[in-house]
Scaffold this motif. Structure first.
Motif, mmCIF file in Angstrom:
data_model
loop_
_atom_site.group_PDB
_atom_site.id
_atom_site.type_symbol
_atom_site.label_atom_id
_atom_site.label_comp_id
_atom_site.label_asym_id
_atom_site.label_seq_id
_atom_site.Cartn_x
_atom_site.Cartn_y
_atom_site.Cartn_z
ATOM 1 N N ALA A 123 17.846 84.846 33.164
ATOM 2 C CA ALA A 123 17.612 83.410 33.390
ATOM 3 C C ALA A 123 18.863 82.581 33.131
ATOM 4 C CB ALA A 123 16.468 82.914 32.506
ATOM 5 N N THR A 124 19.722 83.027 32.217
ATOM 6 C CA THR A 124 20.920 82.252 31.885
ATOM 7 C C THR A 124 21.786 82.079 33.136
ATOM 8 O OG1 THR A 124 20.833 83.341 29.712
ATOM 9 C CG2 THR A 124 22.806 82.045 30.216
ATOM 10 N N THR A 135 13.311 78.645 31.809
ATOM 11 C CA THR A 135 14.198 78.762 32.962
ATOM 12 C C THR A 135 14.310 77.433 33.697
ATOM 13 O OG1 THR A 135 13.509 81.061 33.166
ATOM 14 C CG2 THR A 135 14.628 80.096 35.066
ATOM 15 N N ASP A 153 21.970 77.859 25.534
ATOM 16 C CA ASP A 153 20.730 78.591 25.791
ATOM 17 C C ASP A 153 20.180 79.007 24.424
ATOM 18 O OD1 ASP A 153 18.727 80.448 26.244
ATOM 19 O OD2 ASP A 153 19.693 81.318 28.018
ATOM 20 N N TYR A 194 7.975 80.813 25.742
ATOM 21 C CA TYR A 194 7.305 82.000 26.268
ATOM 22 C C TYR A 194 6.588 82.725 25.113
ATOM 23 C CZ TYR A 194 6.692 86.336 28.841
ATOM 24 O OH TYR A 194 6.139 87.434 29.441
ATOM 25 N N GLN A 253 15.992 81.686 22.198
ATOM 26 C CA GLN A 253 15.542 82.625 21.166
ATOM 27 C C GLN A 253 15.817 82.109 19.753
ATOM 28 O OE1 GLN A 253 17.407 86.422 22.018
ATOM 29 N NE2 GLN A 253 16.550 86.539 24.084
ATOM 30 N N LYS A 294 8.476 84.507 22.247
ATOM 31 C CA LYS A 294 9.518 83.777 21.521
ATOM 32 C C LYS A 294 9.010 83.397 20.119
ATOM 33 C CE LYS A 294 12.253 84.470 24.839
ATOM 34 N NZ LYS A 294 12.633 83.767 26.038
HETATM 35 C C1 LIG Z 1 13.266 83.738 27.458
HETATM 36 C C2 LIG Z 1 14.661 83.387 27.810
HETATM 37 C C3 LIG Z 1 14.968 82.501 28.851
HETATM 38 C C4 LIG Z 1 13.952 81.965 29.805
HETATM 39 O O1 LIG Z 1 12.879 81.344 29.222
HETATM 40 P P1 LIG Z 1 11.442 81.351 29.995
HETATM 41 O O2 LIG Z 1 10.639 80.429 29.152
HETATM 42 O O3 LIG Z 1 10.957 82.765 29.950
HETATM 43 O O4 LIG Z 1 11.664 80.874 31.368
HETATM 44 C C5 LIG Z 1 16.294 82.157 29.052
HETATM 45 N N1 LIG Z 1 17.274 82.675 28.290
HETATM 46 C C6 LIG Z 1 17.033 83.550 27.298
HETATM 47 C C7 LIG Z 1 18.173 84.075 26.496
HETATM 48 C C8 LIG Z 1 15.718 83.950 27.040
HETATM 49 O O5 LIG Z 1 15.480 84.837 26.070
#
Ligand SMILES: *Cc1c(COP(=O)(O)O)cnc(C)c1O
Length: 365
Positions: free
Chosen positions: A89-90, A62, A158, A184, A161, A187
């Motif tokens: 988060a996007t 994020t 983004d 994370y 994943q 992931k």
């Molecule tokens: C996990 C995730 C994030 C954020 O990542 P963090 O490391 O958890 O802050 C953002 N966008 C997508 C699509 C995610 O799956």
């Protein structure tokens, strides 16, 4: 029957002796905060996954999106087009810059931004388009990149994943003015918490390095106002080891997905675009009839975890409360179910998942 079955979790981080030894070596060194381990991790990540672009490590995915947008010049008055069908988060990262996230619809095959829907919401204020490579399948960054350059917009990725996924033979993370990979624990690879921002621009890379460290390149000579978004050497040490394992894990995810593709019946399995490679962060099926009932039965009757990513589209969250009409987004939110596909699954786990889903889909139809 459930009593003797071992529960199969939806996700499972893999931490081995090498990760533990690497963390211990950092602890012994006493150099805990951002330092040589982080620099080495950045170089290795870049060489391994994004064709040698700049890679800047931060303390979460994020933070990576937020700092990436700031480094790309996004701010108040701007609009950035994002999917609503993604993790919050996007859009949050766009809103945190003071810009406005504008939600576009997805296409139904790969659950990613639909270029036609994106084109329909471009305004005078639009500065960028931020697709998500959802579930590990690349968004159509070729068409979206063309649209962005025709309209004078930036493309941001983004890639939280999608470590190692490719589109048109190019790794994701090498298309946008910047891209973010999350580290994370659930992931495809992890550093505990963390994120990597990649960019082809020397200027964006420099701004990212300033923004993550109070605006300093030289100590106490702060050039701009910045954050503390630094990664620690402890986290980087975990990430460096995981980087040596990611290719094998991705292959295992692909093999697991191929087994599901061949064996599952009565549900819609995830297609892969002809010019793309999928890294199966999730293996996501569509269940047209009573998805939640199927998920509950998998858990209660067969001891199999699954996940709904994501049940509430971002534009309808209490944090955004928008009224856009996004039919494919709504349909996906009602139908998607992600089955365990992680590299720790055994052959008998895979067989159990297939026979459970097939039995439940048959009973439900
Ligand atoms: C996990 C995730 C994030 C954020 O990542 P963090 O490391 O958890 O802050 C953002 N966008 C997508 C699509 C995610 O799956």
């Amino acid at each position: 029957m459930t009593e003797q079955l071992e529960f199969i979790p939806a996700a499972k981080p893999i931490i081995g002796d090498e990760e533990r030894a690497a963390v211990d070596a950092v602890l012994v060194s006493g150099m805990l905060a951002q330092g040589a381990e982080v620099a080495a991790f950045e170089t290795e990540f870049s060489a391994h996954l994004v064709d040698g672009r700049h890679a800047v490590a931060v303390n979460s995915g994020t933070a990576g999106l937020h700092l990436g947008l700031l480094a790309a010049g996004v701010g108040p008055g701007d609009e950035v087009i994002v999917p609503s069908f993604t993790f919050a988060a996007t859009a949050n990262s766009v809103a945190l810059t003071g810009a406005t996230p504008v939600f576009a619809d997805i296409e139904p095959d790969y659950f990613a931004l639909d270029p036609a829907s994106v084109a329909s919401v471009i305004t005078e204020r639009t500065v960028g388009i931020m697709p998500v490579h959802l579930y590990g399948h690349p968004a159509d960054v070729v068409a979206l990149g063309d649209l962005a350059s025709q309209r004078g917009l930036q493309l941001f990725e983004d890639a939280a994943q999608a470590h190692g996924a490719t589109k048109a033979g190019v790794p994701v993370g090498a298309f946008g003015s910047f891209a973010m990979f999350s580290l994370y624990p659930t992931k495809n690879m992890t550093s505990g918490e963390g994120g990597i921002v990649t960019t082809g621009s020397d200027e964006v890379a420099r701004r990212l390095r300033l923004l993550r460290n109070q605006g300093m390149e030289k100590q106490y000579e702060n050039e701009i106002v910045g954050f503390n978004a630094r990664m620690t050497n402890l986290h980087a040490a975990i990430g460096r080891v995981q980087l040596t394992k990611i290719d094998g894990w991705t292959q295992q995810r692909r093999d697991n997905a191929a087994f599901f593709d061949a064996e599952l019946q009565g549900v819609v399995t995830p297609p892969v675009a002809a010019d793309a490679t999928h890294v199966y962060h999730q293996y996501t099926i569509r269940v047209q009839d009573d998805r939640d009932g199927l998920a509950k039965a998998l858990r209660d009757e067969y001891a199999i975890g699954s996940g709904v990513y994501y049940p509430i589209p971002n534009h309808r969250l209490p944090s955004f409360q928008r009224t856009e009409d996004l039919p494919e987004t709504e349909r996906a939110a009602a139908e998607v179910l992600s089955l365990p596909v992680h590299p720790s699954l055994s052959r008998s786990d895979l067989e159990r998942i297939v026979s459970a889903v097939n039995a439940l889909a048959k009973a439900g139809s």
